[in-house]
Write a protein that holds these residues in place. Structure first.
Motif, PDB file in Angstrom:
ATOM      1  N   GLY A  98       0.821  -1.211   0.000  1.00 14.93           N
ATOM      2  CA  GLY A  98       0.000   0.000   0.000  1.00 14.93           C
ATOM      3  C   GLY A  98       0.850   1.253   0.000  1.00 14.93           C
ATOM      4  N   GLU A 149       9.324   3.887   7.305  1.00 15.21           N
ATOM      5  CA  GLU A 149       9.088   2.454   7.540  1.00 15.21           C
ATOM      6  C   GLU A 149       9.858   2.041   8.789  1.00 15.21           C
ATOM      7  N   ALA A 185       3.988  -6.960   5.005  1.00 12.05           N
ATOM      8  CA  ALA A 185       3.614  -8.371   5.116  1.00 12.05           C
ATOM      9  C   ALA A 185       3.689  -9.029   3.736  1.00 12.05           C
ATOM     10  N   VAL A 197       6.889   5.832  13.102  1.00 14.44           N
ATOM     11  CA  VAL A 197       6.085   7.038  13.308  1.00 14.44           C
ATOM     12  C   VAL A 197       5.362   6.876  14.641  1.00 14.44           C
ATOM     13  N   THR A 252       0.415   1.649  16.443  1.00 16.22           N
ATOM     14  CA  THR A 252       0.393   2.903  15.681  1.00 16.22           C
ATOM     15  C   THR A 252      -0.971   3.583  15.818  1.00 16.22           C
TER      16      THR A 252
HETATM   17  C1  LIG Z   1       1.652 -15.157   5.386  1.00 19.56           C
HETATM   18  C2  LIG Z   1       0.907 -14.181   4.471  1.00 19.56           C
HETATM   19  C3  LIG Z   1       0.669 -14.564   3.141  1.00 19.56           C
HETATM   20  C4  LIG Z   1      -0.023 -13.679   2.289  1.00 19.56           C
HETATM   21  N1  LIG Z   1      -0.193 -14.022   0.959  1.00 19.56           N
HETATM   22  C5  LIG Z   1      -0.739 -13.141   0.112  1.00 19.56           C
HETATM   23  C6  LIG Z   1      -0.798 -13.400  -1.276  1.00 19.56           C
HETATM   24  O1  LIG Z   1      -0.312 -14.409  -1.759  1.00 19.56           O
HETATM   25  N2  LIG Z   1      -1.394 -12.480  -2.079  1.00 19.56           N
HETATM   26  C7  LIG Z   1      -1.909 -11.313  -1.574  1.00 19.56           C
HETATM   27  O2  LIG Z   1      -2.428 -10.500  -2.364  1.00 19.56           O
HETATM   28  N3  LIG Z   1      -1.853 -11.031  -0.255  1.00 19.56           N
HETATM   29  C8  LIG Z   1      -1.282 -11.901   0.583  1.00 19.56           C
HETATM   30  N4  LIG Z   1      -1.192 -11.593   1.928  1.00 19.56           N
HETATM   31  C9  LIG Z   1      -1.770 -10.323   2.385  1.00 19.56           C
HETATM   32  C10 LIG Z   1      -0.860  -9.147   2.029  1.00 19.56           C
HETATM   33  O3  LIG Z   1       0.443  -9.405   2.496  1.00 19.56           O
HETATM   34  C11 LIG Z   1      -1.429  -7.883   2.650  1.00 19.56           C
HETATM   35  O4  LIG Z   1      -2.740  -7.678   2.163  1.00 19.56           O
HETATM   36  C12 LIG Z   1      -0.574  -6.685   2.288  1.00 19.56           C
HETATM   37  O5  LIG Z   1       0.745  -6.851   2.741  1.00 19.56           O
HETATM   38  C13 LIG Z   1      -1.171  -5.419   2.886  1.00 19.56           C
HETATM   39  O6  LIG Z   1      -0.375  -4.342   2.445  1.00 19.56           O
HETATM   40  P1  LIG Z   1      -0.289  -2.982   3.271  1.00 19.56           P
HETATM   41  O7  LIG Z   1       0.739  -2.136   2.597  1.00 19.56           O
HETATM   42  O8  LIG Z   1      -1.652  -2.437   3.457  1.00 19.56           O
HETATM   43  O9  LIG Z   1       0.183  -3.396   4.746  1.00 19.56           O
HETATM   44  P2  LIG Z   1       1.510  -4.162   5.233  1.00 19.56           P
HETATM   45  O10 LIG Z   1       2.039  -5.069   4.187  1.00 19.56           O
HETATM   46  O11 LIG Z   1       1.148  -4.752   6.557  1.00 19.56           O
HETATM   47  O12 LIG Z   1       2.566  -2.981   5.408  1.00 19.56           O
HETATM   48  C14 LIG Z   1       2.447  -2.032   6.439  1.00 19.56           C
HETATM   49  C15 LIG Z   1       3.847  -1.498   6.731  1.00 19.56           C
HETATM   50  O13 LIG Z   1       3.698  -0.390   7.611  1.00 19.56           O
HETATM   51  C16 LIG Z   1       4.769  -0.417   8.534  1.00 19.56           C
HETATM   52  N5  LIG Z   1       4.355   0.311   9.732  1.00 19.56           N
HETATM   53  C17 LIG Z   1       3.320   0.028  10.562  1.00 19.56           C
HETATM   54  N6  LIG Z   1       3.257   0.934  11.540  1.00 19.56           N
HETATM   55  C18 LIG Z   1       4.279   1.805  11.346  1.00 19.56           C
HETATM   56  C19 LIG Z   1       4.749   2.960  12.034  1.00 19.56           C
HETATM   57  N7  LIG Z   1       4.155   3.412  13.156  1.00 19.56           N
HETATM   58  N8  LIG Z   1       5.825   3.614  11.543  1.00 19.56           N
HETATM   59  C20 LIG Z   1       6.460   3.189  10.418  1.00 19.56           C
HETATM   60  N9  LIG Z   1       6.065   2.088   9.735  1.00 19.56           N
HETATM   61  C21 LIG Z   1       4.984   1.414  10.183  1.00 19.56           C
HETATM   62  C22 LIG Z   1       5.010  -1.896   8.803  1.00 19.56           C
HETATM   63  O14 LIG Z   1       6.332  -2.102   9.246  1.00 19.56           O
HETATM   64  C23 LIG Z   1       4.739  -2.517   7.432  1.00 19.56           C
HETATM   65  O15 LIG Z   1       5.929  -2.708   6.689  1.00 19.56           O
HETATM   66  C24 LIG Z   1      -0.489 -12.434   2.794  1.00 19.56           C
HETATM   67  C25 LIG Z   1      -0.231 -12.072   4.136  1.00 19.56           C
HETATM   68  C26 LIG Z   1       0.461 -12.922   4.957  1.00 19.56           C
HETATM   69  C27 LIG Z   1       0.744 -12.478   6.382  1.00 19.56           C
END
Ligand SMILES: Cc1cc2nc3c(=O)[nH]c(=O)nc-3n(C[C@H](O)[C@H](O)[C@H](O)COP(=O)(O)OP(=O)(O)OC[C@H]3O[C@@H](n4cnc5c(N)ncnc54)[C@H](O)[C@@H]3O)c2cc1C
Length: 287
Positions: free
Chosen positions: A121, A140, A174, A244, A284
């Motif tokens: 995201g 991050e 993730a 953050v 957070t």
């Molecule tokens: C084991 C597993 C397998 C998966 N397999 C799939 C798949 O095959 N296909 C698929 O589409 N989805 C899959 N998913 C789901 C997918 O990983 C998530 O939907 C996706 O990562 C969400 O993206 P995001 O950027 O919203 O959040 P995230 O990937 O959770 O990223 C959020 C980031 O924000 C950072 N963060 C949080 N709080 C703070 C703060 N206060 N300050 C600074 N940084 C911060 C974190 O460190 C993290 O890196 C899987 C998830 C898991 C756990």
């Protein structure tokens, strides 16, 4: 043939070929099915491919079913094409699918935007905002993917968890240790530009059209540093291992504006915040 979009294009569905057939045959198949004379088809692009393993009587052959997009000479209306349009076999393609939408809200003009989170995201929010010409800084809490990998090896050996950089936190979020399955296929205007960016960063080309596309965790680890480099070229500044912890807000609700972020590395001014903290960020949201 030009494989990019022309202004008006058509989507053709249900084109079947045996799995071992040369995909180059598709353009000929489309021309034959729609009665297109040579030279009428100005652009052609494969947009979706799915596997059909159903048996048809004694026929056990596996087939790929394709969707393609074509652009035709302006004004072309052959009889077979018109019938295909009426039957729904051909339909007008969604417009402007291959462009990154660059319009941003007027209040963001010239703004410094902070992106919280380096998961899918946050990375693609930074990508869009930077393409739109905004100044972007991404925060991050975890490490860049190379260091994150070493930290995880250390965790598996020592069993001592690192609360800031782990399977969920760090570059790629993730998503880094997910499979990279791309099954959602949301038909959003951003879908193709994002997939193209992933391919430009080393993801397999098939993700552009495979209905059950899959990048693979091993490949994601090579894709991420390239995506980071391309974002840096666009001007995005990364702050790794920086959590953050709060916002500095000016004014009172409802006109309150974020003015700075409080982070584990100090205060950083910003005019707007894009929150992409993912679902594993209760601390957070509580801060
Ligand atoms: C084991 C597993 C397998 C998966 N397999 C799939 C798949 O095959 N296909 C698929 O589409 N989805 C899959 N998913 C789901 C997918 O990983 C998530 O939907 C996706 O990562 C969400 O993206 P995001 O950027 O919203 O959040 P995230 O990937 O959770 O990223 C959020 C980031 O924000 C950072 N963060 C949080 N709080 C703070 C703060 N206060 N300050 C600074 N940084 C911060 C974190 O460190 C993290 O890196 C899987 C998830 C898991 C756990």
């Amino acid at each position: 043939m030009d494989t990019r979009f022309l202004p008006k294009s058509w989507r053709v569905r249900g084109l079947e070929l045996p799995v071992d057939a040369d995909p180059a045959l598709l353009a000929d198949l489309v021309a034959r099915e729609l009665g297109l004379e040579a030279g009428v088809m100005r652009a052609f692009r494969l947009v979706r491919r799915s596997l059909d393993a159903r048996r048809r009587g004694s026929d056990h052959q596996l087939r790929f079913v394709h969707q393609v997009e074509i652009a035709l000479d302006r004004g072309f209306r052959g009889g077979r094409f018109a019938r295909a349009l009426r039957s729904g076999y051909v339909a007008e393609a969604p417009a402007s699918e291959s462009a990154i939408p660059l319009a941003t809200h007027a209040s963001l003009r010239g703004a410094r935007v902070a992106v919280l989170g380096g998961g899918p995201g946050g990375l693609f929010a930074a990508w869009m905002l930077a393409h739109a010409g905004l100044e972007v800084e991404l925060f991050e809490r975890g490490s860049p993917v190379e260091r994150r990998g070493r930290e995880l090896v250390a965790f598996h050996r020592s069993r001592v968890p690192n609360p800031e950089s782990n399977l969920l936190y760090g570059e790629g979020g993730a998503g880094t240790y997910s499979d990279g399955k791309l099954y959602t296929r949301v038909e959003d205007a951003l879908e193709l530009p994002i997939l193209e960016e992933l391919v430009a960063c080393g993801a397999p080309g098939e993700i552009l059209f495979d209905a059950r596309a899959h990048v693979g965790t091993d490949k994601l680890h090579r894709v991420l540093p390239r995506l980071r480099a391309r974002l840096e070229e666009l001007g995005v500044r990364f702050h790794w291992n920086t959590r953050v912890e709060g916002l500095v807000v000016a004014g009172a609700a409802p006109g309150a504006r974020v003015r700075a972020l409080r982070t584990s590395a100090g205060e950083t001014p910003c005019d707007a915040l894009f929150l992409a903290s993912g679902h594993s960020a209760r601390d957070t949201w509580n801060s």
